[in-house]
Design an enzyme around this catalytic site. Sequence first.
Site, mmCIF file in Angstrom:
data_model
loop_
_atom_site.group_PDB
_atom_site.id
_atom_site.type_symbol
_atom_site.label_atom_id
_atom_site.label_comp_id
_atom_site.label_asym_id
_atom_site.label_seq_id
_atom_site.Cartn_x
_atom_site.Cartn_y
_atom_site.Cartn_z
ATOM 1 C CG ASP A 21 -6.631 0.534 -0.597
ATOM 2 O OD1 ASP A 21 -6.068 1.522 0.272
ATOM 3 O OD2 ASP A 21 -5.646 -0.090 -1.507
ATOM 4 C CB ALA A 23 -13.260 -2.701 -3.417
ATOM 5 C CE LYS A 182 -0.043 2.135 -16.166
ATOM 6 N NZ LYS A 182 -0.447 2.649 -15.288
ATOM 7 C CG HIS A 240 3.215 -4.145 -13.552
ATOM 8 N ND1 HIS A 240 1.668 -5.256 -13.721
ATOM 9 C CD2 HIS A 240 3.809 -4.049 -12.303
ATOM 10 C CE1 HIS A 240 1.483 -5.300 -12.674
ATOM 11 N NE2 HIS A 240 1.533 -4.330 -11.748
HETATM 12 P P1 NAP Z 1 -7.153 -5.317 1.442
HETATM 13 O O1 NAP Z 1 -7.918 -3.957 1.714
HETATM 14 O O2 NAP Z 1 -6.897 -6.273 2.972
HETATM 15 O O3 NAP Z 1 -8.905 -6.241 1.508
HETATM 16 C C1 NAP Z 1 -9.556 -7.260 1.757
HETATM 17 C C2 NAP Z 1 -10.673 -7.841 1.662
HETATM 18 O O4 NAP Z 1 -11.417 -8.767 1.503
HETATM 19 C C3 NAP Z 1 -11.571 -6.561 2.224
HETATM 20 O O5 NAP Z 1 -12.987 -6.336 1.381
HETATM 21 C C4 NAP Z 1 -12.072 -8.392 3.575
HETATM 22 O O6 NAP Z 1 -13.171 -7.252 3.491
HETATM 23 C C5 NAP Z 1 -12.158 -8.831 2.626
HETATM 24 N N1 NAP Z 1 -11.954 -10.170 3.354
HETATM 25 C C6 NAP Z 1 -10.475 -10.855 3.459
HETATM 26 N N2 NAP Z 1 -10.949 -12.318 4.490
HETATM 27 C C7 NAP Z 1 -12.399 -12.615 3.853
HETATM 28 C C8 NAP Z 1 -13.224 -14.167 3.368
HETATM 29 N N3 NAP Z 1 -12.718 -14.833 4.095
HETATM 30 N N4 NAP Z 1 -14.183 -13.540 2.992
HETATM 31 C C9 NAP Z 1 -14.833 -12.647 2.010
HETATM 32 N N5 NAP Z 1 -13.921 -11.301 1.971
HETATM 33 C C10 NAP Z 1 -13.086 -11.345 2.672
HETATM 34 O O7 NAP Z 1 -6.741 -5.491 0.240
HETATM 35 P P2 NAP Z 1 -7.052 -5.199 -1.184
HETATM 36 O O8 NAP Z 1 -5.892 -4.593 -0.992
HETATM 37 O O9 NAP Z 1 -7.936 -4.704 -0.907
HETATM 38 O O10 NAP Z 1 -6.501 -6.531 -1.776
HETATM 39 C C11 NAP Z 1 -7.174 -7.317 -2.470
HETATM 40 C C12 NAP Z 1 -5.907 -7.848 -3.454
HETATM 41 O O11 NAP Z 1 -6.237 -7.413 -5.095
HETATM 42 C C13 NAP Z 1 -5.044 -8.602 -3.175
HETATM 43 O O12 NAP Z 1 -5.095 -9.756 -4.108
HETATM 44 C C14 NAP Z 1 -4.302 -7.832 -3.932
HETATM 45 O O13 NAP Z 1 -2.834 -8.420 -3.964
HETATM 46 C C15 NAP Z 1 -4.350 -7.067 -4.357
HETATM 47 N N6 NAP Z 1 -4.141 -5.862 -5.275
HETATM 48 C C16 NAP Z 1 -4.286 -5.197 -4.353
HETATM 49 C C17 NAP Z 1 -3.277 -3.885 -4.861
HETATM 50 C C18 NAP Z 1 -3.930 -1.999 -3.997
HETATM 51 O O14 NAP Z 1 -3.535 -1.402 -4.887
HETATM 52 N N7 NAP Z 1 -4.743 -2.186 -3.123
HETATM 53 C C19 NAP Z 1 -3.244 -3.625 -6.200
HETATM 54 C C20 NAP Z 1 -2.886 -4.469 -6.732
HETATM 55 C C21 NAP Z 1 -3.919 -5.689 -5.948
HETATM 56 P P3 NAP Z 1 -13.702 -8.442 5.488
HETATM 57 O O15 NAP Z 1 -13.189 -8.240 6.213
HETATM 58 O O16 NAP Z 1 -15.198 -7.390 5.574
HETATM 59 O O17 NAP Z 1 -13.975 -9.215 5.296
#
Ligand code: NAP
Length: 484
Positions: A21, A23, A182, A240
């Site tokens: 999400d 990315a 920001k 933050h």
């Molecule tokens: P997400 O949508 O659940 O994505 C997780 C990613 O990790 C997917 O690309 C998944 O792809 C990959 N993944 C999972 N297990 C893996 C493994 N064993 N090896 C390699 N890749 C693996 O999570 P997200 O929301 O993008 O969040 C990612 C990080 O950013 C987290 O730490 C979250 O706390 C932080 N964050 C997110 C947001 C936001 O708005 N989303 C904001 C601030 C911080 P596959 O299933 O294909 O492996």
Amino acid sequence: MVSRVIPVDPFDLVIFGGTGDLARRKILPGLYRRFLAGQMTDDSVIIGAARSELDDEGYREMVAKAVIEFTPKDKLDRDGLTRFLAHVRYISVDGKVSGGWEKLKEVVRQGVVKAFYFSVAPSLFGELAEKLHRHGIADAESRIVVEKPFGRDLASARALNRVLADHFAEEQIYRIDHYLGKETVQNLMAVRFANILFEPLWKAEYIDHVQITVAETVGVDGRGAYYDKSGAMRDMVQNHLMQLLCLIAMEPPYHFDPNAVRDEKLKVIRALDAVQPDDIVRGQYLAGNGQGSYVEHSEDPNSRTESYIALKCHVSNWRWKGTPFYLRTGKRLRARTSEIAVVFKEPPHTLFDDATGWRENVLVIRLQPNEGMELSVMIKEPGPGGMRLKQVPLDMAFATALGAEAADVPDAYERLIMDVIRGNQTLFMRGDEVEAAWAWADPIIQGWEARGDKPQGYDPGSSGPEDALMLMHRDGRRWRDIRE
Ligand code: NAP
């Protein structure tokens, strides 16, 4: 005048979690915008990495969809997107298993800046760091970017710092707090340290109090189970709001240098007093406006996790003795807004026989929406009939003041990723800063857990729980309205 873009050195950026999400919503569209702006060199490469079995073409399709979905229509350049996609590759790799890493090693080049963005669950951070090191993919010049949350208490943050330190030096670790990316946050430093106007007044003698507000209109629906393990203190205040407080309260660093700035922020965190139970208000939003309540969203009818928190804290040092800092943040509030208000003291002597009763100057730094600053000053109410005073804002919305230049400002993620490639850590949290922030937050959380405190309910679309208003009223102060 359009803002100046200085291309960064050629790089290979591997995004672990490249299909996730974050990315799709932020990192990839942000890189696309930097590419269009001419900041990425022609020989730079972005490599998505995750477990999903995709080839380069399949990943490019996903990236194209994400860029189209999360780029404003007027900023979308289809030819530019095609050119951008030529820089994108994909490698399937599992952070939990040893196999598959040799492929990544073959793809990542020597002689360019190598950055590895850990956009995955924090439980994978250590494993990724270890594998990058063990397989010789990262070297002493490589950088890793670590997403939030960085631990959930001091012990877990320390453990994470230790694991990362086994494989990377502190100078290679970029802990993201996107608030620091920001524009206005950096402007805060410019306003304080590049002008003679404010700094002489920037102390308890002249500042009555500081209010920091981060209000959201969204609830936790859809991610309630995840959020319930965290709450507003862990999710927002420890990182933050704490960073914003540091930038307001810190001493001038000797130079605008990453460690000099972070040394000063660290001193602020260490100078924070313990917060008294009476100075904390926690809340949970109730059902309303056709939406469910917090406990429905969290799927735990007995949840005591807060979706709102307000607290008063003190920075115990010479500059701030006697000036409280009030912090509040919450979900499902009246408006989506983030601002810092520096409320100056009233003049020591009143000349004017006026009943307005509101004489403070307030410097408001708006982070969102409509980034900008506002300084409220007292003037004479126009017209005949005596000397009545009126508070008016000297308003500087950056969009108005800077025109096209402001429209071109990179968003927080874009700026921070480019800073990683440039090797500039100023806007990233250092390990000791994160630990100090947890050392302050832990006893607060442990305190309400030990007391069994229950959060107070508040109506959706309101300003938060009644007790939060009282937190200010009992000190003879008031919160600023929450409005866009
Ligand atoms: P997400 O949508 O659940 O994505 C997780 C990613 O990790 C997917 O690309 C998944 O792809 C990959 N993944 C999972 N297990 C893996 C493994 N064993 N090896 C390699 N890749 C693996 O999570 P997200 O929301 O993008 O969040 C990612 C990080 O950013 C987290 O730490 C979250 O706390 C932080 N964050 C997110 C947001 C936001 O708005 N989303 C904001 C601030 C911080 P596959 O299933 O294909 O492996």
